[in-house]
Design an enzyme around this catalytic site. Sequence first.
Site, mmCIF file in Angstrom:
data_model
loop_
_atom_site.group_PDB
_atom_site.id
_atom_site.type_symbol
_atom_site.label_atom_id
_atom_site.label_comp_id
_atom_site.label_asym_id
_atom_site.label_seq_id
_atom_site.Cartn_x
_atom_site.Cartn_y
_atom_site.Cartn_z
ATOM 1 N N HIS A 223 34.576 45.142 41.417
ATOM 2 C CA HIS A 223 34.658 43.825 41.455
ATOM 3 C C HIS A 223 34.119 43.109 40.283
ATOM 4 O O HIS A 223 34.202 42.342 39.483
ATOM 5 C CB HIS A 223 34.365 42.924 42.797
ATOM 6 C CG HIS A 223 34.506 41.660 42.912
ATOM 7 N ND1 HIS A 223 34.052 40.910 43.828
ATOM 8 C CD2 HIS A 223 35.293 40.768 41.868
ATOM 9 C CE1 HIS A 223 34.310 39.467 43.582
ATOM 10 N NE2 HIS A 223 35.127 39.508 42.330
ATOM 11 N N GLU B 166 35.443 44.201 36.994
ATOM 12 C CA GLU B 166 36.641 43.379 37.011
ATOM 13 C C GLU B 166 36.327 42.122 36.056
ATOM 14 O O GLU B 166 36.603 41.549 34.975
ATOM 15 C CB GLU B 166 37.390 42.835 38.088
ATOM 16 C CG GLU B 166 38.353 42.023 38.018
ATOM 17 C CD GLU B 166 38.582 40.916 39.145
ATOM 18 O OE1 GLU B 166 38.494 39.611 39.081
ATOM 19 O OE2 GLU B 166 38.744 41.514 40.433
#
EC number: 3.4.24.-
Length: 761
Positions: A49, A52
């Site tokens: 995450h 990202e």
Amino acid sequence: MTLATRTVTLPGGLQATLVHQPQADRAAALARVAAGSHHEPSRFPGLAHLLEHLLFYGGERYQDDDRLMGWVQRQGGSVNATTLARHSAFFFEVAADALADGVARLQEMLQAPLLLREDIQREVAVIDAEYRLIQQHEPSRREAAVRHAASAPAAFRRFQVGSADALAGDLAALQAALGDFHRTHYVARRMQLWLQGPQSLEALGELAARFAAGLAAGEAPPPAPPLRLGEFTALQLAVSSQPALWRCPLIALSDNVTLLREFLLDEAPGSLMAGLRQRRLAGDVALNWLYQDRHLGWLALVFASDRPEEVDRQITHWLQALQQTTPEQQQHYYQLSRRRFQALSPLDQLRQRAFGFAPGAPPAGFADFCAALQVAPSVSLACQTVSPGEPVATQGFSLPLSRWRRRPESDPALAFAFYPQAAGDLVAKCPEKAAPLLHLPSPGDPPRLLLRPPFYCSPDQAEGLARGEQLRPLLAALRHAGGHGEWHLFDGSWQLTLQLPEPGRRPEAILQAILRQLALPVASLTPSPESIAIRHLMAQLPERLGTSGHQKGWLAALAGGSAEDAQWVARQLSLITAPVNPPMPAPAPCRRGVERLVYPGGDTALLVFIPLPDGASLAALRLLAQHCEPLFFQRLRVEQQIGYVVSCRYQRVADRDGLLMALQSPDRRAGELLRCGKDFLRQLAPMDEATFRPLQQRLAAQIRASRPPEARALSALRQEYGLPELTPQAVDALRVAEVADLAREMTRRRRRWQVLFTTGD
């Protein structure tokens, strides 16, 4: 219309799917990497995450607001990313002629990110704020409860969102782990690319080849470990509101899933949802993916219901009934799924292709699929308003989770009916009188009717929701007859759009039933609470801006169709007992002031609506908003790290145009957020010609681009009633001085602002 599609494997192993969409004025790209939360090292939960987020900082070539995020915002497009269990995806949509420039930016950020330490520290703080938000995000808590039923792989129960505690420690080790993760997974053999636009397949192929150039081949992704469910698969989650049933089977991936979804979402008489609503067993339904690998999928059928046992039993009856559907019926619903898909934007189509429900091959083996689904390994989660027991710690959540002990029930099975059906004796007489109707003729296009309450007089959310409940089965019946209808909230005002079938298939009885329904009173429905504070403020804003009372009547405009079509529609509209296209009284002034709204949770959210001053240029407002949007994001989100919701944009709310600032923060007070917004506007540098001209050209291109029929119909109604509406002539005539004057005026007259805020617990 079937779009020409080609899938190619490029040197190095990257697979690209190219979609040619003739006459489209928008284009989209989506890159999917076979790496997600299940692949990250256990030492750094949330690393996928975090990566990202960091990839949007780009590489050496594109800097600051020329990186993909800021660049797309300046183009008036949309951009986002998502991290799933076994995939990460990055996607954007822009004007068609800007696709190549966007792909170049996407290529660099995925292939050669900088991953600087100061950026890592900045985004760890953002990840931590998101983690605190998601603790109270009800849909995320419910998904976590379902995933807790998986015993293997262990990643299903592991913390995956990321937080400061999990990530902010050894910065050098975290930076090295990010680099290792990127080098291992962001390679050609673990990446897929989708491109869609009006460009030829050959031109799209050249774009894909340029994207793949320089990518290391890497190794193919390893197979996913087997997914196994634990001993307890019937679970109960104590909730304070919005009871629901989650029925979540494990199934082999198949095109039949999309066909199942079409049957599930049907709301026409005889459907599962129509029957459940008639017995007051359920309200809404959704079908989502909880997990997908190369061969297996974990589905979630989610029903809003406080009677989970009865709903669960009816689902079983429904799956049995689906096994008896005929090939003709299956083909009918398959065509409905294709129409649903074709109505999506280019980007939403790519998202459905990559990890959603894009229609594939025509139906085959659907009865066997439904039979297998009925006995598939499954998790059931009953979200009920019961006293919470001992909490269970899982995936970073503390959930009041226990075993679900089903109550015995014996409701008779619903009587299901599937389409197409014989028309029967349903005959309607065409009225002789005609109501006033604004018509935008286009004989080659199907007629699209827009109906809405008079300007500044839209019903509140509770009444609008109730009207929608009344219209559901009729709009579904229209869909089966070859048309389409939708009652929805658009820019804070309720409206009904109806796409009518060709003249030989006009469903007069259905249309007349819809129009008569508009005259009936409705009992208000309580809206479901929003799970995020800023969304709560947005839902309240239309009513806070004020209305001009409750003028009776409906505004009607028809886009497309011939003069004969318009005459036929006008005669049907005469069935509405209230006035059609009545004169408009002078609107009440836009309300202003500062108001605190109660909302549970620890975050502070702020919404500032700055209305367009009377007589000011809407074109100047639109251009000013385009100028502010990326600058606001860069300053408050990137540089000052205010929070995870940072937006400044043009917005029409309840028929009023304005500049909207939205902020949500886990650690800033409302006064501080408001001061940040004021400072941004006060310190905004005067616009010069070099900045103004590209923005003007972009706005001119946007206003001249083709628009959906309902947008053209609404624009025509606004012009008919003398409301501000953007025109190409106004954009061409705009001067930089007008924009500067408007910015000063909107900043100076702060007493005209409407400010809504929530404060944390």
